[in-house]
Write an enzyme that holds these catalytic residues in place. Structure first.
Site, short mmCIF file in Angstrom:
data_model
loop_
_atom_site.label_atom_id
_atom_site.label_comp_id
_atom_site.label_asym_id
_atom_site.label_seq_id
_atom_site.Cartn_x
_atom_site.Cartn_y
_atom_site.Cartn_z
N SER A 58 0.84 -1.20 0.00
CA SER A 58 0.00 0.00 0.00
C SER A 58 0.87 1.24 0.00
O SER A 58 2.09 1.16 0.07
CB SER A 58 -0.91 -0.01 1.23
OG SER A 58 -0.13 0.19 2.39
N LYS A 59 0.21 2.37 -0.06
CA LYS A 59 0.91 3.65 -0.17
C LYS A 59 1.98 3.86 0.90
O LYS A 59 3.00 4.47 0.65
CB LYS A 59 -0.08 4.82 -0.12
CG LYS A 59 -1.04 4.91 -1.28
CD LYS A 59 -2.43 4.40 -0.96
CE LYS A 59 -2.58 2.91 -1.11
NZ LYS A 59 -3.71 2.18 -0.77
N ARG A 60 1.70 3.35 2.07
CA ARG A 60 2.68 3.63 3.13
C ARG A 60 4.00 2.89 2.92
O ARG A 60 4.97 3.12 3.64
CB ARG A 60 2.08 3.31 4.51
CG ARG A 60 1.82 1.86 4.75
CD ARG A 60 0.90 1.66 5.95
NE ARG A 60 0.41 0.30 5.98
CZ ARG A 60 1.11 -0.73 6.44
NH1 ARG A 60 2.31 -0.53 6.94
NH2 ARG A 60 0.62 -1.94 6.40
#
Length: 481
Positions: free
Chosen positions: A250-252
């Site tokens: 994911s984005k993180r």
RNA sequence: GACCCCGUCGUCCAGCGGUCCAGGACUCCGGCCUUUCAAGCCGGCAACGCGGGUUCGAAUCCCGUCGGGGUCACCA
């Protein structure tokens, strides 16, 4: 037998690298065996945007993942956008109701919620088993009274759905685990399950290749297909992509959008190659393969079953390999936009020449195209900006002053200005002062390039030109003195 | 919690009953090359989660266990 596969992203986000890999595998599988279809699963009007839809197409094209049928290229099956096929889904839902495969559900959110909580607490499956379904007369009465209700699929229980997944083998689900899922909302919009299945049937999809997150939805799709009286597709569920910490990418974890890799200076062929290698191997201990080589060797049966960690470091290495394989002109053409971006302006004709001359030197040391700009900044920027660390480390050395000023005077007397002459001159200067190349050349490098890390020095001086080179050396000599 | 999937070096992949005291790649660590940084070349560290079986023989088959992931919406 000709095969028909599809990639059906929802325009509710940018094309994700995981989606890119799914698209790639679909494309590889269909290559030379049938059609690869691109469809837009945009039933979620609230979250879908034009920007995302455009990004998906652009990213697909950038990656070189062309499709044979679907969005923008057209085909025999009408619109390939679900938002334009809404009536068809309603029609199918009505047919299913008429045939007794589905029913209008008046169960309230509270009832459902309570049921699920109780089931969970009792250690049973939280899947809704249709217990609040009304009898047909009651349903008809309520409908006639103007009430609206979603349509749910009536799952037969007890029962079981099993299928032979190409990558996972035999998988089966007890119907106690499959809920009476909604296929048409009370506003008559279709849910994903209905729309996706109807399209797969209508478009004659033979193989559904998608992420493992959809594995537990597959019995629903199979049940729907059967209820529609259609022949089910063969399924292949791909392992998920994970971040470095082992959770779903994911984005993180950093960049997940294909377009982010594009603007970070990755080559599409490198990203594609890396994505391919993530859950599959071309065999023979090989890793570097072109799209056509992949297509030749790809077999769904060989896809790995375990999730894969997306490792940017390896992608970077692979990108570097691809960059070095580029022809010189190709490298210039591809990295130009990054150089101009870094500079904030376009290069003029002379600068283009200098760039072309310097390009091969930076090409062999760049891992991404985005590194090219900073490496060549000294060549195009009006004034050098000195990297503090480099200055500290190099200019504080006792021989710095001597090297820079001697280089300045000796180079000023040089009749010709080419890398070879410059090298000869500087080496004799080094001899004269009894300095090692290591000690003596670094101050010159920093003075001219602004950093202890730069492309090869003599070529840099040549392309920077006599005037600017001497100017920089003189400036630094003065500062040191 | 229920169900489903998965489990070989830190990471990716190879291995599909003996040729494996496990092979390749990335990373990391040495060395060579060298005007810096890279690149390149050479070398090194590093894994079959655990426990039972089956078998003459298991990383490879079975069971269990532990661990990880996914799914449980009128979202896709």
């Amino acid at each position: 037998m000709t095969v028909r596969v599809r990639f059906a992203p929802s325009p509710t986000g940018y094309l994700h690298v995981g989606g890119g890999r799914t698209a790639l595998y679909n494309r590889l599988f269909s290559q030379g065996r049938g059609a690869f279809i691109l469809r837009s699963d945009d039933t979620d009007q609230a979250r879908s945007t034009r920007e995302f839809a455009d990004d998906i197409l652009e990213s697909m094209r950038w990656l070189g993942l062309t499709w044979d049928e679907g969005i923008e290229v057209g085909g025999p099956h009408g619109s390939y956008r679900q938002s334009e096929r809404i009536e068809r889904y309603g029609e199918v839902a009505d047919q299913l109701v008429a045939a007794g495969h589905a029913y209008h559900s008046f169960a309230t959110a509270e009832q459902l919620d309570e049921f699920r909580k109780a089931a969970q607490a009792a250690g049973r499956s939280p899947a809704y088993d249709g217990r609040f379904r009304l009898d047909d007369d009651e349903i008809a009465r309520r409908l006639a009274a103007g009430e609206t209700a979603p349509i749910r699929f009536a799952v037969n229980r007890p029962g079981e759905t099993s299928f032979d997944d190409i990558v996972r083998g035999e998988v089966s689900f007890d119907h106690a685990q499959v809920d009476d899922f909604v296929i048409l909302r009370s506003d008559r919009s279709p849910t994903y399950h209905l729309a996706s299945t109807v399209d797969d049937v209508d478009f004659g999809i033979t193989h559904v290749i998608r992420g493992e997150d959809l594995l537990s939805s597959t019995p629903k799709h199979l049940l729907l297909t059967k209820a529609m009286g259609a022949e089910p597709a063969v399924y292949a569920h791909l392992p998920l992509l994970l971040g470095p910490d082992g959770t779903k990418l994911s984005k993180r974890h950093g960049h997940t959008a294909v377009n982010a890799y594009r603007s970070a200076g990755f080559l599409p062929e490198a990203l594609l190659n890396y994505l391919a290698i993530l859950s599959w191997s071309p065999g023979e201990d090989e890793e570097l393969v072109s799209l056509s080589e992949m297509a030749e060797r790809f077999r769904l049966e060989d896809v790995s079953r375990s999730p894969a960690v997306f490792d940017v470091t390896k992608l970077e290495w692979m990108n570097g390999v691809y960059i070095r394989e580029l022809g010189a002109a190709e490298f210039v053409a591809r990295s130009l936009e990054f150089v101009e971006d870094d500079l904030g302006r376009d290069l003029d004709e002379d600068e283009m020449k200098a760039f072309a001359g310097m390009a091969p030197l930076v090409q062999e040391r760049a891992k991404t195209l985005a590194e090219v700009g900073p490496q060549l900044r000294f060549l195009f920027a009006a004034s050098v900006s000195y990297d503090p660390t480099s200055w500290e480390k190099v200019m504080m050395q006792p021989e710095a002053m001597t090297a820079v000023s001697a280089a300045c005077t000796r180079l000023a007397e040089l009749p010709a200005w080419d890398a070879e002459s410059i090298e000869t001159t500087l080496r004799s200067m080094l001899d004269e002062h009894g300095m090692s190349a290591r000690k003596g050349l670094q101050p010159i490098r920093v003075a001219v390039c602004g950093s202890a890390i730069s492309p090869p020095l003599f070529e840099s001086l040549e392309l920077l030109g006599r005037e600017r080179s001497l100017q920089r050396l003189a400036d630094v000599a003065q500062q040191l003195g």
